[in-house]
Design a protein around this motif. Sequence first.
Motif, short mmCIF file in Angstrom:
data_model
loop_
_atom_site.label_atom_id
_atom_site.label_comp_id
_atom_site.label_asym_id
_atom_site.label_seq_id
_atom_site.Cartn_x
_atom_site.Cartn_y
_atom_site.Cartn_z
N GLU A 1 0.83 -1.21 0.00
CA GLU A 1 0.00 0.00 0.00
C GLU A 1 0.87 1.26 0.00
O GLU A 1 0.54 2.27 -0.65
N GLU A 2 1.98 1.21 0.73
CA GLU A 2 2.90 2.35 0.74
C GLU A 2 3.48 2.59 -0.66
O GLU A 2 3.55 3.73 -1.12
N LEU A 3 3.87 1.50 -1.33
CA LEU A 3 4.41 1.65 -2.68
C LEU A 3 3.35 2.17 -3.64
O LEU A 3 3.64 2.98 -4.53
N ALA A 4 2.11 1.70 -3.46
CA ALA A 4 1.02 2.18 -4.31
C ALA A 4 0.76 3.66 -4.08
O ALA A 4 0.49 4.42 -5.03
N MET A 5 0.83 4.09 -2.82
CA MET A 5 0.65 5.51 -2.50
C MET A 5 1.73 6.35 -3.18
O MET A 5 1.44 7.39 -3.78
N ASN A 6 2.98 5.88 -3.11
CA ASN A 6 4.07 6.61 -3.77
C ASN A 6 3.90 6.62 -5.28
O ASN A 6 4.22 7.61 -5.95
N ASP A 7 3.37 5.53 -5.83
CA ASP A 7 3.18 5.45 -7.27
C ASP A 7 2.07 6.37 -7.75
O ASP A 7 2.01 6.71 -8.94
N ASP A 8 1.20 6.78 -6.83
CA ASP A 8 0.14 7.74 -7.17
C ASP A 8 0.63 9.18 -7.15
O ASP A 8 -0.09 10.08 -7.57
N ASP A 9 1.85 9.39 -6.65
CA ASP A 9 2.42 10.73 -6.61
C ASP A 9 3.39 10.87 -7.78
O ASP A 9 4.48 10.28 -7.77
N PRO A 10 3.03 11.62 -8.82
CA PRO A 10 3.89 11.70 -10.01
C PRO A 10 5.27 12.28 -9.73
O PRO A 10 6.24 11.94 -10.41
N SER A 11 5.39 13.14 -8.72
CA SER A 11 6.70 13.68 -8.37
C SER A 11 7.59 12.57 -7.81
O SER A 11 8.78 12.47 -8.16
N ASP A 12 7.03 11.72 -6.93
CA ASP A 12 7.80 10.58 -6.42
C ASP A 12 8.22 9.65 -7.55
O ASP A 12 9.36 9.16 -7.58
N VAL A 13 7.31 9.40 -8.46
CA VAL A 13 7.62 8.53 -9.59
C VAL A 13 8.77 9.11 -10.41
O VAL A 13 9.70 8.40 -10.81
N ALA A 14 8.72 10.42 -10.66
CA ALA A 14 9.77 11.06 -11.45
C ALA A 14 11.14 10.91 -10.80
O ALA A 14 12.13 10.56 -11.46
#
Length: 441
Positions: A150-163
């Motif tokens: 769930e933590e990884l999914a939350m981060n994946d929903d943040d485009p800045s984190d993904v970038a």
Amino acid sequence: MPLNLPLVAPGSPGAELVVGQDGGAAVRRTVLPGGVRVLSEHMPGLRSATVGAWVGVGSRDETSGHFGSTHFLEHLLFKGTARRTAMDIAEAFDAVGGEANAATGKEHTCYYARVLDTDVPMAVDVIADMVTSARLDVDELETERGVILEELAMNDDDPSDVAHEQFATAVFGDTPLGRPIGGTPQAIRSVPRDAVWEHYREHYRPDTLVVTAAGGVDHDALCAQVEAALTAGGWALDPGSAPAGRRAAGTTGPVPSGTELTVRRPTEQANVIVGGTCLNATDDRRFVLSVLTAALGGGMSSRLFQEIREKRGLAYSTYAFASGHADAGLFGLYAGCTPAKVDEVTALMVVELERMADTPMGAAELARSIGQLCGGLVLGMEETGARMSRLGKAELVHGELLDVDESLARIRSVTAQQVQDLAGELAAAPRSVVRVGPFGD
């Protein structure tokens, strides 16, 4: 002068060190039996303290079959020991108004707590119990597997984190530094309990442990508390053991020559980062890099902010950043903008870097950038957590501790020519670009 931190056995010259700091503070360092290192900074007048237990293992140290184990352990150490349940650990800090947390990096893991000075013995006992005696219960592990996903999914929903995550992968490629710190969903789903246990037993040892504390803390009492807590946890503290060696440079592996990557996300705004490799964490020019980063994208008067936001209104957020590891570093320029403007914004960021490489900074800009860094450094050191972290990184990474005055002196010694020379290196280096947003094929 810097305080050198030699890796020697208890009782050897250098195993006991003390140095005065600004504001009447004092830093002491002791190497305990087993090679455990304890550093503290007593800050007069404070009724609180932050205590941290550092282990020199991060995501880059994971081997095949163990990927994701470091982040898994960060979670699982809070889930119970031979003496405490997960609720016992939580209640211990809640009952005194304290805060406890942990952080995983590419090269280290830290478990820390901020409490009243009178509750430091409790914090040391609980954290040491977690580090030495984690049960890694199978049922708790499976529950926490879902939490981490769930933590990884939350981060994946943040485009800045993904970038930012994809940028590290683009720059470092298929090397340990290119892997995500938290692990991938596939790795977290597949890593077995035995692999996490093996990772724990291999890396959590007396000679890799560093305990740091800052605030209202007594060093002699802290050392006694640490030694007693580790012994109670079942660790054998050999009087003749020296601390483990610091991480050696030169192990990153092959790095790509520049990569372009587009990640498609149904967002209103695009996120773009351009940059590449730079200085490692111990490079003497890291202070020059700090001034360069501040001038280029460190505040409202910085070049990126003025050119991209203030003059053209192309972005709300834009900045420069840099991070260093034992053998490599990362430098990038970031902006969030309308997808149709990504190419224009990317070009402007590159232009500003190249302009810094072509023309020396003016005296006013140099003074402003140095002043920003100096003020931020001093203000940051007002907090016990920052001082605790400074001690941990000095011990694990640098092998020396700079007092605030020495750090300020090194920042103030940076010249415009040094900044221009380093900007030239960064501008000429292979360049990676990562875009995250609603892009088509």
